[in-house]
Design a protein around this motif. Sequence first.
Motif, PDB file in Angstrom:
ATOM      1  N   SER A   1      14.469  46.960  42.179  1.00 44.24           N
ATOM      2  CA  SER A   1      14.777  48.301  41.699  1.00 44.24           C
ATOM      3  C   SER A   1      13.455  49.007  41.429  1.00 44.24           C
ATOM      4  CB  SER A   1      15.650  48.259  40.440  1.00 44.24           C
ATOM      5  OG  SER A   1      14.980  47.633  39.386  1.00 44.24           O
ATOM      6  N   LEU A   2      13.435  50.293  41.684  1.00 47.82           N
ATOM      7  CA  LEU A   2      12.232  51.100  41.523  1.00 47.82           C
ATOM      8  C   LEU A   2      12.554  52.263  40.593  1.00 47.82           C
ATOM      9  CD1 LEU A   2      11.236  51.335  45.289  1.00 47.82           C
ATOM     10  CD2 LEU A   2      10.351  49.743  43.586  1.00 47.82           C
ATOM     11  N   GLU A   3      11.682  52.478  39.632  1.00 48.80           N
ATOM     12  CA  GLU A   3      11.813  53.627  38.746  1.00 48.80           C
ATOM     13  C   GLU A   3      10.514  54.397  38.827  1.00 48.80           C
ATOM     14  OE1 GLU A   3      11.784  54.422  34.038  1.00 48.80           O
ATOM     15  OE2 GLU A   3      13.164  52.859  34.709  1.00 48.80           O
ATOM     16  N   MET A   4      10.603  55.694  39.108  1.00 49.16           N
ATOM     17  CA  MET A   4       9.416  56.513  39.240  1.00 49.16           C
ATOM     18  C   MET A   4       9.368  57.547  38.138  1.00 49.16           C
ATOM     19  SD  MET A   4      10.004  56.702  43.220  1.00 49.16           S
ATOM     20  CE  MET A   4      11.643  56.169  42.821  1.00 49.16           C
ATOM     21  N   ARG A   5       8.142  57.797  37.637  1.00 45.14           N
ATOM     22  CA  ARG A   5       7.968  58.865  36.656  1.00 45.14           C
ATOM     23  C   ARG A   5       6.560  59.424  36.748  1.00 45.14           C
ATOM     24  NH1 ARG A   5       5.408  57.232  31.769  1.00 45.14           N
ATOM     25  NH2 ARG A   5       5.143  54.980  31.649  1.00 45.14           N
ATOM     26  N   ASN A   6       6.422  60.649  36.285  1.00 51.27           N
ATOM     27  CA  ASN A   6       5.123  61.303  36.237  1.00 51.27           C
ATOM     28  C   ASN A   6       4.439  60.975  34.928  1.00 51.27           C
ATOM     29  OD1 ASN A   6       5.888  62.541  38.576  1.00 51.27           O
ATOM     30  ND2 ASN A   6       5.979  64.591  37.756  1.00 51.27           N
ATOM     31  N   ASN A   7       3.130  60.814  34.982  1.00 46.63           N
ATOM     32  CA  ASN A   7       2.290  60.725  33.798  1.00 46.63           C
ATOM     33  C   ASN A   7       1.130  61.655  34.085  1.00 46.63           C
ATOM     34  OD1 ASN A   7       0.040  59.796  32.083  1.00 46.63           O
ATOM     35  ND2 ASN A   7       1.561  58.313  31.379  1.00 46.63           N
TER      36      ASN A   7
ATOM     37  N   GLU B   1      13.553  44.688  50.873  1.00 48.02           N
ATOM     38  CA  GLU B   1      12.895  45.158  49.669  1.00 48.02           C
ATOM     39  C   GLU B   1      11.553  45.793  50.006  1.00 48.02           C
ATOM     40  OE1 GLU B   1      14.458  42.248  49.911  1.00 48.02           O
ATOM     41  OE2 GLU B   1      15.804  42.099  48.192  1.00 48.02           O
ATOM     42  N   ALA B   2      10.801  45.152  50.882  1.00 45.86           N
ATOM     43  CA  ALA B   2       9.503  45.693  51.303  1.00 45.86           C
ATOM     44  C   ALA B   2       9.682  47.036  51.995  1.00 45.86           C
ATOM     45  CB  ALA B   2       8.785  44.708  52.222  1.00 45.86           C
ATOM     46  N   ALA B   3      10.710  47.164  52.814  1.00 41.47           N
ATOM     47  CA  ALA B   3      10.982  48.423  53.519  1.00 41.47           C
ATOM     48  C   ALA B   3      11.337  49.530  52.527  1.00 41.47           C
ATOM     49  CB  ALA B   3      12.102  48.240  54.535  1.00 41.47           C
ATOM     50  N   THR B   4      12.127  49.202  51.525  1.00 40.27           N
ATOM     51  CA  THR B   4      12.497  50.192  50.515  1.00 40.27           C
ATOM     52  C   THR B   4      11.273  50.650  49.734  1.00 40.27           C
ATOM     53  OG1 THR B   4      14.725  49.313  50.299  1.00 40.27           O
ATOM     54  CG2 THR B   4      13.907  50.590  48.440  1.00 40.27           C
ATOM     55  N   LEU B   5      10.429  49.705  49.325  1.00 38.49           N
ATOM     56  CA  LEU B   5       9.215  50.068  48.600  1.00 38.49           C
ATOM     57  C   LEU B   5       8.291  50.898  49.487  1.00 38.49           C
ATOM     58  CD1 LEU B   5       7.472  49.942  46.072  1.00 38.49           C
ATOM     59  CD2 LEU B   5       6.587  47.751  46.898  1.00 38.49           C
ATOM     60  N   SER B   6       8.133  50.509  50.734  1.00 38.40           N
ATOM     61  CA  SER B   6       7.276  51.265  51.660  1.00 38.40           C
ATOM     62  C   SER B   6       7.777  52.691  51.840  1.00 38.40           C
ATOM     63  CB  SER B   6       7.222  50.577  53.023  1.00 38.40           C
ATOM     64  OG  SER B   6       6.556  49.359  52.936  1.00 38.40           O
TER      65      SER B   6
ATOM     66  N   LEU C   1       0.755  48.912  51.736  1.00 36.88           N
ATOM     67  CA  LEU C   1       0.776  50.101  50.890  1.00 36.88           C
ATOM     68  C   LEU C   1      -0.637  50.610  50.612  1.00 36.88           C
ATOM     69  CD1 LEU C   1       3.609  49.157  48.389  1.00 36.88           C
ATOM     70  CD2 LEU C   1       3.750  50.566  50.455  1.00 36.88           C
ATOM     71  N   GLN C   2      -1.600  49.702  50.462  1.00 37.45           N
ATOM     72  CA  GLN C   2      -2.986  50.118  50.256  1.00 37.45           C
ATOM     73  C   GLN C   2      -3.519  50.841  51.493  1.00 37.45           C
ATOM     74  OE1 GLN C   2      -4.941  50.481  47.801  1.00 37.45           O
ATOM     75  NE2 GLN C   2      -6.846  50.879  48.862  1.00 37.45           N
ATOM     76  N   VAL C   3      -3.197  50.334  52.667  1.00 37.70           N
ATOM     77  CA  VAL C   3      -3.628  50.979  53.912  1.00 37.70           C
ATOM     78  C   VAL C   3      -3.014  52.379  54.013  1.00 37.70           C
ATOM     79  CG1 VAL C   3      -3.445  50.881  56.438  1.00 37.70           C
ATOM     80  CG2 VAL C   3      -4.060  48.834  55.152  1.00 37.70           C
ATOM     81  N   LEU C   4      -1.717  52.492  53.714  1.00 37.48           N
ATOM     82  CA  LEU C   4      -1.044  53.800  53.747  1.00 37.48           C
ATOM     83  C   LEU C   4      -1.660  54.759  52.742  1.00 37.48           C
ATOM     84  CD1 LEU C   4       2.702  52.689  54.031  1.00 37.48           C
ATOM     85  CD2 LEU C   4       1.294  53.715  55.828  1.00 37.48           C
ATOM     86  N   ALA C   5      -1.934  54.279  51.539  1.00 34.83           N
ATOM     87  CA  ALA C   5      -2.523  55.124  50.510  1.00 34.83           C
ATOM     88  C   ALA C   5      -3.906  55.620  50.935  1.00 34.83           C
ATOM     89  CB  ALA C   5      -2.611  54.367  49.185  1.00 34.83           C
ATOM     90  N   LYS C   6      -4.720  54.710  51.436  1.00 32.63           N
ATOM     91  CA  LYS C   6      -6.078  55.085  51.859  1.00 32.63           C
ATOM     92  C   LYS C   6      -6.040  56.118  52.988  1.00 32.63           C
ATOM     93  CE  LYS C   6     -10.539  53.021  52.545  1.00 32.63           C
ATOM     94  NZ  LYS C   6     -11.317  51.814  52.489  1.00 32.63           N
TER      95      LYS C   6
END
Length: 137
Positions: free
Chosen positions: A22-28, A45-50, A78-83
Motif C-alpha cells: 500500500s502506498l500513501e502519498m502526502r506533501n511536506n 507491487e514493483a509495477a504499482t510503485l513504479s 526508481l533512482q534511474v527514473l528520478a535522475k
Amino acid sequence: MAEQPGTVAALKYCKEKKLKLSLEMRNNGEVIIVHCQGRIVYRDEAATLSRTVSQILQQSQKLVLDLSSAGIGVLALLQVLAKASNVTLKIAGASPLVQTLLGLTNLESVLEVHPSLDAALASFHEEPAHQEACAGR
C-alpha cells in the motif's frame, strides 16, 4: 477540492486487492513523501510503485520514499527514473534487513539513504547551504 497544476494532493492512498503493498502519498512543503507498506519485491507491487513514482516525477523535484514498512525491490530503477527527470530521490526509514540488502547489492552507493523520514526531510534543507558553499570555491 481541485488540485493546482504541478502539485500532488495532500493525501492519496493506493491499495490494490491482490497486492501486498500500500502506498500513501502526502506533501511536506515542496517534498512529496511516499509511505510504502508491504512488499516491493514482486512484479505487480514493483509495477504499482513504479507507476506511482513516475507520476510524481512529473510533478515534483523532491521525493522521499519512506520504507520503514517495506522491502527493497525496484529501488535502483526508481533512482534511474528520478535522475532522468532531474528529481532528488531520498530513501528513509529502511529496516535493518533492507539496510543490509542495500549494502549487499551495493545500492547504498547509488541511493541517498537516511535513517528516518525526519532526517531525509532535513537533508533537503541542508542542500542549498552546501551548494552555495561549493559554488563559492
